[in-house]
Design an enzyme around this catalytic site. Sequence first.
Site, PDB file in Angstrom:
ATOM      1  N   LYS A  36       0.816  -1.220   0.000  1.00 13.35           N
ATOM      2  CA  LYS A  36       0.000   0.000   0.000  1.00 13.35           C
ATOM      3  C   LYS A  36       0.845   1.263   0.000  1.00 13.35           C
ATOM      4  O   LYS A  36       0.553   2.214  -0.701  1.00 13.35           O
ATOM      5  CB  LYS A  36      -0.866   0.039   1.264  1.00 13.35           C
ATOM      6  N   ALA A  86      12.544   6.912  -4.093  1.00 11.87           N
ATOM      7  CA  ALA A  86      13.587   6.042  -3.538  1.00 11.87           C
ATOM      8  C   ALA A  86      13.230   4.610  -3.914  1.00 11.87           C
ATOM      9  O   ALA A  86      12.544   3.908  -3.171  1.00 11.87           O
ATOM     10  CB  ALA A  86      13.657   6.205  -2.021  1.00 11.87           C
ATOM     11  N   TYR A 130       7.469  -5.958  -1.113  1.00  8.89           N
ATOM     12  CA  TYR A 130       8.441  -4.869  -1.255  1.00  8.89           C
ATOM     13  C   TYR A 130       8.904  -4.754  -2.708  1.00  8.89           C
ATOM     14  O   TYR A 130       8.825  -3.697  -3.313  1.00  8.89           O
ATOM     15  CB  TYR A 130       9.615  -5.151  -0.324  1.00  8.89           C
TER      16      TYR A 130
END
Length: 320
Positions: free
Chosen positions: A93, A116, A147
Amino acid sequence: MHIRKRCAVTGGAGFLGSHLCERLLNDGHDVLCVDNFYTGSKRNIVHLLENPYFELFRHDITYPLYIEVDEIFNLACPASPIHYQTDPVQTTKVNVHGSINMLGLAKRVKAKIMQASTSEVYGDPKVHPQKESYWGHVNPVGPRSCYDEGKRCAETLFFDYHRQHGLRIKVARIFNTYGPRMHPNDGRVVSNFIVQALRDEPITIYGEGKQTRSFCYVDDLIEGFVRLMNSPEGFTGPVNLGNPGEFTIMELATKVREMTGSKSELVFKPLPQDDPVMRQPDISLAREVLGWEPRVVLDEGLRKTIDYFDDLLRSGDRPD
Ligand code: NAD
Ligand code: UDP
């Protein structure tokens, strides 16, 4: 002539974010640190609170944010495997909803925005060292996917906002970075090994320790961020930022034990699923376009990081 820019740093109370806030203030800019303190901490930015050009805003970027800024550095996302796997849905999310919110903000206020991103977009790479043109080798359904795929989707969103709405974007693919203000319990290898060595506790090597990583000292990385944000208008990245010096995890453990004069034994633990076998950035693009390369070698960076953790552990302060 110096132009004072209004910069937002999401994830500004984290390890990298706090160093970036400090650098931007030193460069004479206004800084708004946006953080929900999921893995970040007030300790990292407490020394900045007195600065009138620094503002702290407790906010979760998966919810919309209405501010007026010139530049956004989007760092909000837990970075250590232990933390990003604790609440994997939130990890996806923050990368997807969070990026959409920050891109929407950038679109409304016509801000330049930097993402990033990470070397994890290359997954367990089959090309070595990794160049930006490599599409990666990522498991979409494993424990690291929240991730890896979250960050990949964030890159997609950045490039679609760029193509569809003409947004000024910059995408940095960050390789393992270490230094002072990493959280002592955050589970990443450099902080784990140093804290274990300083406490004379066993140093935990996952697998046989033959896997490799390339470690970049935080000051070098922050210089790369600033250069990327100020890079020529048409340059979007993605661009690798990292230190090409490649070490096995066993080499790192041995080095840390020597440098701390520790009595710790080395113990072997199971290798986590999908742990990448090797990782090393090809930084020719950053060299060419940003005139950037790391300056701090591993021994020097480790010395500074060991000194930081030594002070922290001696102070007896409990990290929050
Ligand atoms: P960190 O965990 O110390 O910092 C992340 C910060 O984001 C924390 O302060 C956390 O509280 C904040 N945050 C998390 N979710 C948020 C949310 N929903 N809203 C607002 N704030 C939120 O990690 P770090 O090492 O400083 O990493 C910063 C960024 O750089 C991350 O995006 C990470 O993926 C990326 N990165 C770091 C490395 C590295 O080696 N340090 C490598 C590759 C990529
Ligand atoms: N690792 C290890 N011992 C630890 C922590 C990590 O051997 O106590 C290994 C981990 O399996 C990986 C490497 O060190 O191969 C880097 O791990 P980290 O979590 O720092 O980052 P990653 O690059 O895997 O995201």
